[in-house]
Write a protein that holds these residues in place. Structure first.
Motif, PDB file in Angstrom:
ATOM      1  N   UNK A 122       0.836  -1.200   0.000  1.00  0.00           N
ATOM      2  CA  UNK A 122       0.000   0.000   0.000  1.00  0.00           C
ATOM      3  C   UNK A 122       0.868   1.246   0.000  1.00  0.00           C
ATOM      4  N   UNK A 123       0.247   2.384  -0.255  1.00  0.00           N
ATOM      5  CA  UNK A 123       0.972   3.652  -0.211  1.00  0.00           C
ATOM      6  C   UNK A 123       1.601   3.870   1.159  1.00  0.00           C
ATOM      7  N   UNK A 124       0.884   3.475   2.215  1.00  0.00           N
ATOM      8  CA  UNK A 124       1.426   3.622   3.567  1.00  0.00           C
ATOM      9  C   UNK A 124       2.649   2.730   3.781  1.00  0.00           C
ATOM     10  N   UNK A 125       2.678   1.592   3.105  1.00  0.00           N
ATOM     11  CA  UNK A 125       3.839   0.705   3.205  1.00  0.00           C
ATOM     12  C   UNK A 125       5.040   1.258   2.444  1.00  0.00           C
ATOM     13  N   UNK A 126       4.766   1.906   1.333  1.00  0.00           N
ATOM     14  CA  UNK A 126       5.840   2.365   0.444  1.00  0.00           C
ATOM     15  C   UNK A 126       6.448   3.683   0.914  1.00  0.00           C
ATOM     16  N   UNK A 127       5.612   4.623   1.300  1.00  0.00           N
ATOM     17  CA  UNK A 127       6.093   5.970   1.602  1.00  0.00           C
ATOM     18  C   UNK A 127       6.639   6.053   3.020  1.00  0.00           C
ATOM     19  N   UNK A 128       7.836   6.610   3.099  1.00  0.00           N
ATOM     20  CA  UNK A 128       8.489   6.862   4.381  1.00  0.00           C
ATOM     21  C   UNK A 128       9.108   8.268   4.343  1.00  0.00           C
ATOM     22  N   UNK A 129       9.538   8.805   5.475  1.00  0.00           N
ATOM     23  CA  UNK A 129      10.217  10.098   5.463  1.00  0.00           C
ATOM     24  C   UNK A 129      11.480  10.055   4.597  1.00  0.00           C
ATOM     25  N   UNK A 130      11.621  11.030   3.721  1.00  0.00           N
ATOM     26  CA  UNK A 130      12.795  11.285   2.891  1.00  0.00           C
ATOM     27  C   UNK A 130      12.985  10.324   1.725  1.00  0.00           C
ATOM     28  N   UNK A 131      12.521   9.072   1.834  1.00  0.00           N
ATOM     29  CA  UNK A 131      12.670   8.116   0.746  1.00  0.00           C
ATOM     30  C   UNK A 131      11.655   7.002   0.932  1.00  0.00           C
ATOM     31  N   UNK A 132      11.433   6.212  -0.127  1.00  0.00           N
ATOM     32  CA  UNK A 132      10.480   5.117  -0.019  1.00  0.00           C
ATOM     33  C   UNK A 132      11.078   3.986   0.824  1.00  0.00           C
ATOM     34  N   UNK A 133      10.236   3.013   1.136  1.00  0.00           N
ATOM     35  CA  UNK A 133      10.661   1.839   1.900  1.00  0.00           C
ATOM     36  C   UNK A 133      11.578   0.979   1.030  1.00  0.00           C
ATOM     37  N   UNK A 134      12.862   1.107   1.263  1.00  0.00           N
ATOM     38  CA  UNK A 134      13.832   0.396   0.431  1.00  0.00           C
ATOM     39  C   UNK A 134      13.795  -1.116   0.626  1.00  0.00           C
ATOM     40  N   UNK A 135      13.150  -1.596   1.685  1.00  0.00           N
ATOM     41  CA  UNK A 135      13.020  -3.038   1.878  1.00  0.00           C
ATOM     42  C   UNK A 135      12.119  -3.664   0.810  1.00  0.00           C
ATOM     43  N   UNK A 136      11.295  -2.847   0.156  1.00  0.00           N
ATOM     44  CA  UNK A 136      10.408  -3.346  -0.894  1.00  0.00           C
ATOM     45  C   UNK A 136      11.041  -3.270  -2.278  1.00  0.00           C
ATOM     46  N   UNK A 137      12.239  -2.695  -2.372  1.00  0.00           N
ATOM     47  CA  UNK A 137      12.872  -2.519  -3.678  1.00  0.00           C
ATOM     48  C   UNK A 137      13.709  -3.737  -4.046  1.00  0.00           C
ATOM     49  N   UNK A 138      14.052  -3.783  -5.312  1.00  0.00           N
ATOM     50  CA  UNK A 138      14.919  -4.847  -5.827  1.00  0.00           C
ATOM     51  C   UNK A 138      15.893  -4.222  -6.821  1.00  0.00           C
ATOM     52  N   UNK A 139      17.186  -4.407  -6.583  1.00  0.00           N
ATOM     53  CA  UNK A 139      18.223  -3.948  -7.497  1.00  0.00           C
ATOM     54  C   UNK A 139      18.950  -5.161  -8.057  1.00  0.00           C
TER      55      UNK A 139
END
Length: 445
Positions: free
Chosen positions: A316-333
């Motif tokens: 959800x948007x609440x899961x993704x959005x955090x202060x200063x940057x998105x939730x990097x635990x949900x990203x994949x590089x």
């Protein structure tokens, strides 16, 4: 391949490639123009056709299932260990790690070369390679259609045109939200409906058929109530210097569809809190005439890729959005080969970005990450495109776009689609639905 100095020429090549060079698209290169082989260390695999078929867990009519649910990070790059990976990090990511650490991290996964397109697009790429040319001023192309014109590029300008004209389906309709969180992470999402009609990619058309149009776009804001009913209509032109982009805006309070003459270049993207310019939408769009473009070759770097965790309904948007940057635990590089293109503002022209660096995926021509520099040469903003393969076409495209402002420590995020239906790549649009008169009538209903 390392940096290729011979590809650093600033002047555009006007000629298509030879028959022998074009034949490489069925030999050592993929139909898109990427290197078929993996790298020497085995950390980038060979291309095997990409994710041309959906995984067994996918059900038609549902959100794209994660094809790699059991994948775990190989390692996580942090501010503390970034120096170990410096040769495979962009300047932008090094800055994000240093400025936003320790909570900003980059989880790195196994490289999956998933980008795939329909066979007819591969056929067009082979044909485009043999015939496509830049116009004399580089502001448009000729003898090309459907997809990227230059699968074997000779200049930075050709690479940028490959991104601008890459295949994104024939039409698509979807809803998603964008937001500009404050430094403390609070946000008000703007839910928007998007309808695209890609005239350039319609089967059987030629450049003369499409009247200099790449695509038509209608957007309608659904919420919040203060903006609901706002409509935008865009006719995206191929040669925007000869025939500039046409844009209209309808605001419910005015009840009039007005021309938007300045919806281009350095203009603030509407409702973006001045965190993004119009030409940053889709990572880069519009006429390339404000910059000198330099192709700096290829690099192997860690880039956002296969972002299915960000795409899932559970994110959800609440899961993704955090202060200063998105939730990097949900990203994949992942480690991928990318083309590197540097754009420098031409003397006498005006733009808030005086230098820009683009990192473009070799397998799709999608810009994956960028760096934007101010007039003093300081890195100002860093942008990312988190992409997936959409199964019903197939097509490789963004699910989430970001621009980080390093000065204000705020960011713009687009593609928050939790709770929304899957993208519809067969909505059945007709071209006349995208005329100014048709949109005016629909707005008043």
């Amino acid at each position: 391949m390392g940096l290729v100095s011979l590809l650093g020429l600033a002047a555009p090549s006007l000629a298509s490639v030879s028959e022998d060079e074009a034949a490489r698209l069925d030999q050592d290169l993929t139909p898109v123009g990427a290197e078929r082989a993996g790298n020497g260390s085995g950390t980038i695999p060979a291309w095997d056709g990409g994710l041309a078929e959906p995984p067994a867990t996918y059900r038609e009519g549902e959100i794209e299932a994660d094809p790699f649910p059991d994948d775990k990070p190989l390692f996580v790059i942090t501010a503390e260990n970034a120096a170990l990976y410096g040769d495979k990090l962009t300047a932008g990511h090094r800055k994000l790690l240093a400025q936003y650490g320790p909570d900003y991290v980059m989880p790195v996964y196994q490289t999956r070369r998933t980008a795939a397109y329909p066979e007819r697009i591969y056929e067009r790429l082979r044909d485009n390679a043999r015939h496509a040319e830049l116009l004399d001023n580089g502001n448009g192309v000729r003898s090309t259609i459907a997809t990227s014109p230059f699968p074997i590029p000779q200049s930075g300008l050709e690479v940028i045109w490959n991104h601008i004209l890459r295949f994104r389906g024939e039409e698509v309709s979807f809803r998603s939200a964008f937001a500009t969180p404050t430094v403390d992470g609070s946000f008000n999402p703007v839910l928007t409906e998007y309808d695209y009609y890609f005239a350039y990619s319609e089967p059987g058309v030629s450049l003369s058929d499409i009247d200099n149009k790449i695509f038509y776009l209608k957007t309608r804001i659904m919420s919040p109530s203060s903006l609901a009913g706002t409509l935008n209509l865009v006719h995206e032109t191929l040669d925007q210097v000869r025939s500039p982009r046409l844009a209209w805006r309808y605001q419910s309070g005015e009840r009039r569809l007005r021309r938007s003459p300045n919806l281009a270049y350095t203009t603030d993207l509407p409702n973006s809190s001045s965190l993004r310019t119009v030409d940053q939408k889709d990572m880069y769009n519009g006429a390339p005439n404000q910059y000198d473009w330099r192709l700096k070759g290829k690099r192997e770097i860690y880039v956002p890729y296969n972002a299915y965790r960000l795409h899932q309904p559970s994110a959800s948007a609440d899961d993704i959005i955090q202060p200063r940057h998105i939730n990097q635990q949900l990203t994949r590089y992942e480690l991928h080969r990318v083309w590197v293109v540097e754009a420098t503002l031409r003397t006498g022209l005006d733009h808030v970005y005086h230098r820009r660096v683009f990192y473009i995926d070799e397998d799709s021509w999608q810009i994956l990450t960028t760096e934007e520099y101010d007039s003093d040469g300081n890195l100002w903003r860093v942008s990312e495109a988190h992409n997936i393969s959409y199964y019903t076409v197939p097509v490789f495209w963004t699910t989430l776009e970001l621009t980080y402002d390093l000065k204000s420590e705020r960011y713009y995020v687009d593609g928050l689609d939790d709770g929304q239906k899957p993208y519809d790549f067969e909505p059945g649009f007709r071209g006349n639905e995208f005329s100014a008169s048709a949109v005016r009538r629909s707005a008043r209903r």
